[in-house]
Motif scaffolding. Sequence first.
Motif, PDB file in Angstrom:
ATOM      1  N   SER A  51       0.817  -1.175  -0.119  1.00 10.56           N
ATOM      2  CA  SER A  51      -0.010  -0.104  -0.184  1.00 10.56           C
ATOM      3  C   SER A  51       0.936   1.293   0.056  1.00 10.56           C
ATOM      4  O   SER A  51       0.609   2.222  -0.753  1.00 10.56           O
ATOM      5  CB  SER A  51      -0.857   0.198   1.302  1.00 10.56           C
ATOM      6  N   GLY A  52       1.870   1.162   0.989  1.00 10.11           N
ATOM      7  CA  GLY A  52       2.789   2.470   0.860  1.00 10.11           C
ATOM      8  C   GLY A  52       3.526   2.549  -0.430  1.00 10.11           C
ATOM      9  O   GLY A  52       3.717   3.679  -0.885  1.00 10.11           O
ATOM     10  N   GLY A  53       3.966   1.678  -1.051  1.00 17.30           N
ATOM     11  CA  GLY A  53       4.698   1.535  -2.340  1.00 17.30           C
ATOM     12  C   GLY A  53       3.504   2.156  -3.728  1.00 17.30           C
ATOM     13  O   GLY A  53       4.018   3.149  -4.282  1.00 17.30           O
ATOM     14  N   MET A  54       2.391   1.754  -3.506  1.00 23.06           N
ATOM     15  CA  MET A  54       1.514   2.274  -4.349  1.00 23.06           C
ATOM     16  C   MET A  54       1.238   3.427  -4.358  1.00 23.06           C
ATOM     17  O   MET A  54       0.980   4.530  -5.290  1.00 23.06           O
ATOM     18  CB  MET A  54       0.123   1.346  -4.344  1.00 23.06           C
ATOM     19  N   ARG A  55       0.992   4.094  -2.977  1.00 24.50           N
ATOM     20  CA  ARG A  55       0.596   5.538  -2.966  1.00 24.50           C
ATOM     21  C   ARG A  55       1.862   6.508  -3.135  1.00 24.50           C
ATOM     22  O   ARG A  55       1.951   7.636  -3.712  1.00 24.50           O
ATOM     23  CB  ARG A  55       0.508   5.773  -1.217  1.00 24.50           C
ATOM     24  N   TYR A  56       3.229   6.018  -2.775  1.00 23.29           N
ATOM     25  CA  TYR A  56       4.276   6.639  -3.419  1.00 23.29           C
ATOM     26  C   TYR A  56       4.270   6.693  -5.050  1.00 23.29           C
ATOM     27  O   TYR A  56       4.596   7.940  -5.465  1.00 23.29           O
ATOM     28  CB  TYR A  56       5.527   5.956  -2.989  1.00 23.29           C
ATOM     29  N   VAL A  57       3.986   5.882  -5.613  1.00 19.52           N
ATOM     30  CA  VAL A  57       4.265   5.708  -6.934  1.00 19.52           C
ATOM     31  C   VAL A  57       2.906   6.647  -7.736  1.00 19.52           C
ATOM     32  O   VAL A  57       3.254   7.303  -8.373  1.00 19.52           O
ATOM     33  CB  VAL A  57       3.990   4.406  -7.762  1.00 19.52           C
ATOM     34  N   CYS A  58       1.841   6.456  -7.275  1.00 15.52           N
ATOM     35  CA  CYS A  58       0.633   7.296  -7.756  1.00 15.52           C
ATOM     36  C   CYS A  58       0.656   8.773  -7.148  1.00 15.52           C
ATOM     37  O   CYS A  58       0.117   9.603  -7.644  1.00 15.52           O
ATOM     38  CB  CYS A  58      -0.557   6.655  -7.210  1.00 15.52           C
TER      39      CYS A  58
END
Length: 98
Positions: A16-23
């Motif tokens: 979830s943290g990785g997706m938030r960072y990329v998005c």
Amino acid sequence: MGRMRKWLDYIPDRISGGMRYVCGRMSPDVRLIVVVAVLVGFSALSIYITVSSIYNIGRREGERIRIERMRQLELHPGTAHDSINIIKDWNNGRNKAE
């Protein structure tokens, strides 16, 4: 057991943290394009799998399975195929020898 529970909690948080960072680094226009592209890609894949499955139903299995004609089941082995023979052997519930 406690260590496994930590990993099961850690992995979704990390994803979830990785997706938030990329998005979060994308502009709203780029985010919309990515979402639409992923939606179209998965839709095309779903339609392809459905159509190919319908097309292949019975195509390969029909070659392997041999269908035989049903044979007539012999109910009373050794007797003729005439249903009157049973009556000839028995006379109103009594044996002929009586």
